[in-house]
Design a protein around this motif. Sequence first.
Motif, PDB file in Angstrom:
ATOM      1  N   SER A  15      31.921 -81.581  35.062  1.00  0.00           N
ATOM      2  CA  SER A  15      31.677 -81.369  33.643  1.00  0.00           C
ATOM      3  C   SER A  15      31.925 -79.900  33.315  1.00  0.00           C
ATOM      4  O   SER A  15      32.539 -79.575  32.309  1.00  0.00           O
ATOM      5  CB  SER A  15      30.247 -81.767  33.296  1.00  0.00           C
ATOM      6  OG  SER A  15      30.006 -81.589  31.928  1.00  0.00           O
ATOM      7  N   ALA A  16      31.433 -79.002  34.206  1.00  0.00           N
ATOM      8  CA  ALA A  16      31.661 -77.566  34.020  1.00  0.00           C
ATOM      9  C   ALA A  16      31.485 -76.840  35.343  1.00  0.00           C
ATOM     10  O   ALA A  16      30.671 -77.236  36.171  1.00  0.00           O
ATOM     11  CB  ALA A  16      30.701 -76.992  32.991  1.00  0.00           C
ATOM     12  N   GLN A  17      32.264 -75.791  35.512  1.00  0.00           N
ATOM     13  CA  GLN A  17      32.082 -74.864  36.630  1.00  0.00           C
ATOM     14  C   GLN A  17      31.886 -73.500  36.004  1.00  0.00           C
ATOM     15  O   GLN A  17      32.691 -73.058  35.191  1.00  0.00           O
ATOM     16  CB  GLN A  17      33.291 -74.852  37.549  1.00  0.00           C
ATOM     17  CG  GLN A  17      33.138 -73.893  38.706  1.00  0.00           C
ATOM     18  CD  GLN A  17      34.367 -73.877  39.597  1.00  0.00           C
ATOM     19  OE1 GLN A  17      35.080 -74.851  39.705  1.00  0.00           O
ATOM     20  NE2 GLN A  17      34.605 -72.761  40.240  1.00  0.00           N
TER      21      GLN A  17
ATOM     22  N   THR B 209      25.255 -71.822  29.548  1.00  0.00           N
ATOM     23  CA  THR B 209      26.158 -71.954  28.404  1.00  0.00           C
ATOM     24  C   THR B 209      27.503 -71.362  28.813  1.00  0.00           C
ATOM     25  O   THR B 209      27.646 -70.861  29.933  1.00  0.00           O
ATOM     26  CB  THR B 209      25.634 -71.199  27.169  1.00  0.00           C
ATOM     27  OG1 THR B 209      25.694 -69.786  27.440  1.00  0.00           O
ATOM     28  CG2 THR B 209      24.215 -71.600  26.822  1.00  0.00           C
ATOM     29  N   GLY B 210      28.455 -71.360  27.922  1.00  0.00           N
ATOM     30  CA  GLY B 210      29.732 -70.711  28.192  1.00  0.00           C
ATOM     31  C   GLY B 210      29.614 -69.201  28.240  1.00  0.00           C
ATOM     32  O   GLY B 210      30.524 -68.515  28.687  1.00  0.00           O
TER      33      GLY B 210
ATOM     34  N   SER C  89      35.871 -75.953  32.006  1.00  0.00           N
ATOM     35  CA  SER C  89      35.402 -77.260  31.553  1.00  0.00           C
ATOM     36  C   SER C  89      36.230 -78.321  32.263  1.00  0.00           C
ATOM     37  O   SER C  89      37.458 -78.275  32.232  1.00  0.00           O
ATOM     38  CB  SER C  89      35.558 -77.392  30.040  1.00  0.00           C
ATOM     39  OG  SER C  89      35.276 -78.722  29.658  1.00  0.00           O
TER      40      SER C  89
ATOM     41  N   THR D  93      22.178 -82.076  28.432  1.00  0.00           N
ATOM     42  CA  THR D  93      22.694 -81.127  27.451  1.00  0.00           C
ATOM     43  C   THR D  93      21.767 -81.120  26.254  1.00  0.00           C
ATOM     44  O   THR D  93      21.226 -82.154  25.858  1.00  0.00           O
ATOM     45  CB  THR D  93      24.123 -81.492  26.986  1.00  0.00           C
ATOM     46  OG1 THR D  93      24.119 -82.818  26.480  1.00  0.00           O
ATOM     47  CG2 THR D  93      25.117 -81.373  28.116  1.00  0.00           C
TER      48      THR D  93
ATOM     49  N   TYR E 212      23.586 -76.608  28.932  1.00  0.00           N
ATOM     50  CA  TYR E 212      23.092 -77.457  30.013  1.00  0.00           C
ATOM     51  C   TYR E 212      21.724 -76.954  30.439  1.00  0.00           C
ATOM     52  O   TYR E 212      21.519 -75.755  30.624  1.00  0.00           O
ATOM     53  CB  TYR E 212      24.039 -77.413  31.213  1.00  0.00           C
ATOM     54  CG  TYR E 212      25.399 -77.993  30.950  1.00  0.00           C
ATOM     55  CD1 TYR E 212      25.592 -79.371  30.951  1.00  0.00           C
ATOM     56  CD2 TYR E 212      26.493 -77.173  30.706  1.00  0.00           C
ATOM     57  CE1 TYR E 212      26.845 -79.916  30.726  1.00  0.00           C
ATOM     58  CE2 TYR E 212      27.754 -77.717  30.480  1.00  0.00           C
ATOM     59  CZ  TYR E 212      27.909 -79.080  30.494  1.00  0.00           C
ATOM     60  OH  TYR E 212      29.154 -79.618  30.256  1.00  0.00           O
TER      61      TYR E 212
ATOM     62  N   TYR F 121      36.556 -81.243  31.364  1.00  0.00           N
ATOM     63  CA  TYR F 121      37.100 -82.184  30.386  1.00  0.00           C
ATOM     64  C   TYR F 121      38.262 -81.594  29.613  1.00  0.00           C
ATOM     65  O   TYR F 121      38.820 -82.239  28.751  1.00  0.00           O
ATOM     66  CB  TYR F 121      36.011 -82.602  29.394  1.00  0.00           C
ATOM     67  CG  TYR F 121      34.849 -83.275  30.068  1.00  0.00           C
ATOM     68  CD1 TYR F 121      35.020 -84.425  30.829  1.00  0.00           C
ATOM     69  CD2 TYR F 121      33.577 -82.753  29.962  1.00  0.00           C
ATOM     70  CE1 TYR F 121      33.948 -85.045  31.454  1.00  0.00           C
ATOM     71  CE2 TYR F 121      32.495 -83.364  30.586  1.00  0.00           C
ATOM     72  CZ  TYR F 121      32.691 -84.509  31.332  1.00  0.00           C
ATOM     73  OH  TYR F 121      31.639 -85.108  31.948  1.00  0.00           O
ATOM     74  N   SER F 122      38.643 -80.350  29.893  1.00  0.00           N
ATOM     75  CA  SER F 122      39.655 -79.676  29.086  1.00  0.00           C
ATOM     76  C   SER F 122      41.089 -80.048  29.436  1.00  0.00           C
ATOM     77  O   SER F 122      41.991 -79.779  28.673  1.00  0.00           O
ATOM     78  CB  SER F 122      39.505 -78.156  29.203  1.00  0.00           C
ATOM     79  OG  SER F 122      39.761 -77.743  30.533  1.00  0.00           O
TER      80      SER F 122
ATOM     81  N   TYR G 125      34.390 -69.653  33.080  1.00  0.00           N
ATOM     82  CA  TYR G 125      33.887 -70.982  32.700  1.00  0.00           C
ATOM     83  C   TYR G 125      35.046 -71.952  32.697  1.00  0.00           C
ATOM     84  O   TYR G 125      36.057 -71.710  32.044  1.00  0.00           O
ATOM     85  CB  TYR G 125      33.259 -70.915  31.309  1.00  0.00           C
ATOM     86  CG  TYR G 125      32.628 -72.223  30.855  1.00  0.00           C
ATOM     87  CD1 TYR G 125      33.410 -73.214  30.256  1.00  0.00           C
ATOM     88  CD2 TYR G 125      31.286 -72.459  31.045  1.00  0.00           C
ATOM     89  CE1 TYR G 125      32.841 -74.410  29.853  1.00  0.00           C
ATOM     90  CE2 TYR G 125      30.708 -73.666  30.631  1.00  0.00           C
ATOM     91  CZ  TYR G 125      31.505 -74.624  30.050  1.00  0.00           C
ATOM     92  OH  TYR G 125      30.943 -75.820  29.650  1.00  0.00           O
TER      93      TYR G 125
ATOM     94  N   ARG H 201      38.927 -80.932  38.395  1.00  0.00           N
ATOM     95  CA  ARG H 201      38.252 -82.005  37.676  1.00  0.00           C
ATOM     96  C   ARG H 201      37.204 -82.720  38.525  1.00  0.00           C
ATOM     97  O   ARG H 201      36.548 -83.623  38.047  1.00  0.00           O
ATOM     98  CB  ARG H 201      39.276 -83.016  37.193  1.00  0.00           C
ATOM     99  CG  ARG H 201      40.149 -82.460  36.120  1.00  0.00           C
ATOM    100  CD  ARG H 201      41.076 -83.507  35.644  1.00  0.00           C
ATOM    101  NE  ARG H 201      41.340 -83.261  34.241  1.00  0.00           N
ATOM    102  CZ  ARG H 201      41.981 -84.090  33.476  1.00  0.00           C
ATOM    103  NH1 ARG H 201      42.423 -85.215  33.947  1.00  0.00           N
ATOM    104  NH2 ARG H 201      42.188 -83.807  32.219  1.00  0.00           N
TER     105      ARG H 201
END
Length: 150
Positions: free
Chosen positions: A66-68, A123-124, A146, A105, A111, A148-149, A144, A54
């Motif tokens: 936010s994302a890796q 993107t994913g 997230s 975004t 992104y 935030y998941s 991918y 996170r």
Amino acid sequence: MNIYPNKQMKYLLLILATTGTALSFASIFNSASASELTVNVNSVVNNKTIAQARTCPKYAGGGRLSAQVETRNFLIHICDRQGKLFYTGISKRDGKGIYSLPTYTEEGTGYVAKNGQYEYIVTGASLDIFKNGKVVQSENVIRYISGYSN
């Protein structure tokens, strides 16, 4: 019979079990010893792994993840620092990269980060790199995460 005579070996097995690596070693151990590889959901290793998933790494500027995104050739972090997004993309081959580009975004796109003539869209499903509006490189996402998941 205890086949793990020392404390260090027990910790190694706990770490391997917690990270999922122990599954590949399961055939080495008999059923009695394999039962010792149970994962404790409250272990320090699990909590540390969740915290790392996170949080953006220091080299990416820190902040909330936010994302890796991982492709064949790149590792990308999208980091949220005080409500602003930043893109960091690192080459797996040589470790060189683009650090902390302001990012936003775009609905239906993903992104978007801009650096002079270059634009990076993540993107994913893919990473697309544009130069002057033309695609110069495109790679499929192989992983991918997230932030935030959880």
